[in-house]
Design an enzyme around this catalytic site. Structure first.
Site, short mmCIF file in Angstrom:
data_model
loop_
_atom_site.label_atom_id
_atom_site.label_comp_id
_atom_site.label_asym_id
_atom_site.label_seq_id
_atom_site.Cartn_x
_atom_site.Cartn_y
_atom_site.Cartn_z
N ASN A 64 -5.47 14.80 -6.87
CA ASN A 64 -4.31 14.00 -7.27
C ASN A 64 -3.92 13.10 -6.11
O ASN A 64 -3.39 13.58 -5.10
CB ASN A 64 -3.17 14.94 -7.68
CG ASN A 64 -1.92 14.17 -8.06
OD1 ASN A 64 -1.90 12.93 -8.05
ND2 ASN A 64 -0.86 14.89 -8.40
N ASN A 91 -7.42 2.59 -5.79
CA ASN A 91 -7.42 2.03 -7.14
C ASN A 91 -6.58 2.82 -8.14
O ASN A 91 -6.10 2.26 -9.12
CB ASN A 91 -8.88 1.96 -7.62
CG ASN A 91 -8.97 1.71 -9.11
OD1 ASN A 91 -8.79 0.58 -9.57
ND2 ASN A 91 -9.23 2.76 -9.89
N SER A 143 -1.27 -5.88 -8.49
CA SER A 143 -1.26 -6.47 -9.84
C SER A 143 -0.52 -7.79 -9.78
O SER A 143 0.37 -7.96 -8.92
CB SER A 143 -0.55 -5.52 -10.82
OG SER A 143 -0.24 -6.21 -12.01
N TYR A 156 6.52 -0.12 -12.38
CA TYR A 156 5.15 -0.55 -12.08
C TYR A 156 5.15 -1.77 -11.15
O TYR A 156 4.41 -1.81 -10.14
CB TYR A 156 4.44 -0.87 -13.40
CG TYR A 156 2.98 -1.20 -13.29
CD1 TYR A 156 2.02 -0.20 -13.13
CD2 TYR A 156 2.54 -2.53 -13.37
CE1 TYR A 156 0.67 -0.51 -13.05
CE2 TYR A 156 1.20 -2.84 -13.29
CZ TYR A 156 0.26 -1.83 -13.14
OH TYR A 156 -1.08 -2.14 -13.05
N SER A 159 6.09 -0.80 -7.67
CA SER A 159 5.00 -0.08 -6.98
C SER A 159 3.94 -1.06 -6.51
O SER A 159 3.41 -0.95 -5.40
CB SER A 159 4.38 0.99 -7.89
OG SER A 159 3.59 0.42 -8.91
N LYS A 160 3.64 -2.05 -7.34
CA LYS A 160 2.56 -3.00 -7.00
C LYS A 160 3.02 -4.01 -5.94
O LYS A 160 2.21 -4.48 -5.14
CB LYS A 160 2.07 -3.71 -8.26
CG LYS A 160 1.40 -2.77 -9.28
CD LYS A 160 0.20 -2.05 -8.70
CE LYS A 160 -0.57 -1.22 -9.70
NZ LYS A 160 -1.72 -0.52 -9.10
N ILE A 189 -6.62 -7.17 -17.57
CA ILE A 189 -8.01 -6.70 -17.56
C ILE A 189 -8.19 -5.70 -18.71
O ILE A 189 -7.35 -4.81 -18.90
CB ILE A 189 -8.36 -6.00 -16.21
CG1 ILE A 189 -7.94 -6.87 -15.01
CG2 ILE A 189 -9.84 -5.65 -16.15
CD1 ILE A 189 -8.62 -8.21 -14.88
P1 NAI Z 1 -7.35 3.29 -16.20
O1 NAI Z 1 -6.14 4.00 -16.74
O2 NAI Z 1 -8.40 2.87 -17.16
O3 NAI Z 1 -8.01 4.12 -15.01
C1 NAI Z 1 -7.25 4.67 -13.98
C2 NAI Z 1 -7.96 5.88 -13.43
O4 NAI Z 1 -7.12 6.46 -12.42
C3 NAI Z 1 -8.17 6.98 -14.51
O5 NAI Z 1 -9.47 7.49 -14.43
C4 NAI Z 1 -7.11 8.02 -14.16
O6 NAI Z 1 -7.46 9.33 -14.55
C5 NAI Z 1 -7.03 7.85 -12.64
N1 NAI Z 1 -5.78 8.39 -12.12
C6 NAI Z 1 -4.54 8.29 -12.65
N2 NAI Z 1 -3.66 8.96 -11.88
C7 NAI Z 1 -4.36 9.49 -10.84
C8 NAI Z 1 -4.00 10.28 -9.72
N3 NAI Z 1 -2.73 10.68 -9.53
N4 NAI Z 1 -4.96 10.64 -8.86
C9 NAI Z 1 -6.25 10.26 -9.04
N5 NAI Z 1 -6.65 9.52 -10.09
C10 NAI Z 1 -5.71 9.13 -10.98
O7 NAI Z 1 -6.74 2.03 -15.43
P2 NAI Z 1 -7.44 0.65 -14.98
O8 NAI Z 1 -7.04 -0.39 -15.94
O9 NAI Z 1 -8.86 0.86 -14.66
O10 NAI Z 1 -6.60 0.35 -13.65
C11 NAI Z 1 -7.08 0.61 -12.34
C12 NAI Z 1 -6.11 0.03 -11.34
O11 NAI Z 1 -5.96 -1.37 -11.56
C13 NAI Z 1 -4.69 0.62 -11.44
O12 NAI Z 1 -4.13 0.74 -10.15
C14 NAI Z 1 -3.95 -0.43 -12.23
O13 NAI Z 1 -2.56 -0.39 -12.00
C15 NAI Z 1 -4.59 -1.70 -11.72
N6 NAI Z 1 -4.45 -2.84 -12.59
C16 NAI Z 1 -4.95 -2.82 -13.87
C17 NAI Z 1 -4.77 -3.92 -14.69
C18 NAI Z 1 -5.29 -3.97 -16.08
O14 NAI Z 1 -5.02 -4.96 -16.77
N7 NAI Z 1 -6.04 -3.01 -16.56
C19 NAI Z 1 -4.04 -5.11 -14.21
C20 NAI Z 1 -3.57 -5.00 -12.87
C21 NAI Z 1 -3.77 -3.91 -12.09
#
Ligand code: NAI
Length: 248
Positions: A64, A91, A143, A156, A159-160, A189
């Protein structure tokens, strides 16, 4: 020679989405990959297999990222397994959206802890390793809403935005030790995170984007490769927007 041959990259939250795409992209350039996610499940195992098929060493760690003790233990285990860490990609992230009027303390704390405290945790844990190696590249996933704000996302966005301040401060603090620190600000994304949004909302978003499409995890991973590798050897303390022109 591949861009990250024999380097070790640590990526948080990489069992799916953008983190997974980053792991695969960096591995494609020769990096051995240590990655974390909340659970050791079939997603994690599948990512390990995909990475190994690219000919690199790969291991997933259940950890975590919001918990400092777990983070310190994980980095210790990674050092025992891999011997070095050249690239850290912070990430892992979550959303718990809602208007401020209705936002609970739990919603606020959870998002700040997972998105922002995790960046402190992993950077703090990895910093001594990079200082000793006298090199390193840290990439933090911010973000566009960390720059522009977004109604319904005070937690959110805060945080970002916090990640951006942290990134610039780290760049100033340890730049003299040849450690670079940058942030990526993705726009819209297409991943599981945004897949939760109704079709109508996703369409409206896409219409507002000059490139007229949502981004892919690979679009973000390519920019991460640039920041992780020596291609960006004179780039530090920057926020690179990957948003199809949405934020200028
Ligand atoms: P996602 O929800 O598809 O993947 C996030 C991953 O992080 C998941 O595998 C989840 O289990 C893991 N996770 C969550 N909490 C955790 C923790 N406490 N410890 C370890 N792992 C943890 O999200 P996505 O879209 O791939 O996003 C990745 C990053 O990009 C995030 O930081 C998100 O805020 C950022 N982001 C995403 C955008 C989007 O449009 N999808 C836009 C801007 C930023």
């Amino acid at each position: 020679m591949k861009l990250l041959q024999d380097k070790v990259a640590l990526i948080t939250g990489a069992s799916r989405g953008i983190g997974k795409a980053i792991a695969l992209r960096l591995a494609g350039e020769g990096a051995n990959i240590a990655f974390t996610d909340l659970k050791e499940d079939e997603n994690m195992q599948a990512v390990v297999k995909e990475l190994e098929a690219l000919g690199v060493k790969a291991k997933g760690y259940a950890s975590n990222a919001a918990d400092l003790n777990q983070t310190l233990q994980t980095v210790e285990a990674i050092m025992a397994d891999f011997g070095r860490i050249d690239v850290l990609v912070n990430n892992a992230g979550i959303t718990k959206d809602g208007l401020l009027l209705k936002m609970s303390e739990e919603q606020w704390d959870a998002v700040i802890n997972v998105n922002l405290k995790s960046v402190f945790n992993f950077t703090k844990a990895v910093q001594p390793v990079m200082l000793k190696q006298r090199s390193g590249s840290i990439v933090n996933m911010s973000s566009v809403v960390g720059v522009s704000g977004n109604a319904g996302q005070t937690n959110y966005s805060a945080s970002k935005a916090g990640i951006i301040g942290f990134t610039k401060s780290v760049a100033k603090e340890i730049g003299s030790r040849n450690i670079r620190c940058n942030a990526i600000a993705p726009g819209f994304i297409i991943t599981d995170m945004t897949g939760q949004l109704p079709e109508e909302v996703r369409k409206t978003w896409a219409e507002k984007i000059p490139l007229k499409r949502g981004g892919t995890p690979e679009d973000v991973a390519n920019v991460c490769l640039f920041l992780a590798s020596d291609l960006s050897s004179y780039v530090s303390g920057q926020v690179l927007h990957v948003c199809g022109g949405m934020n200028m």
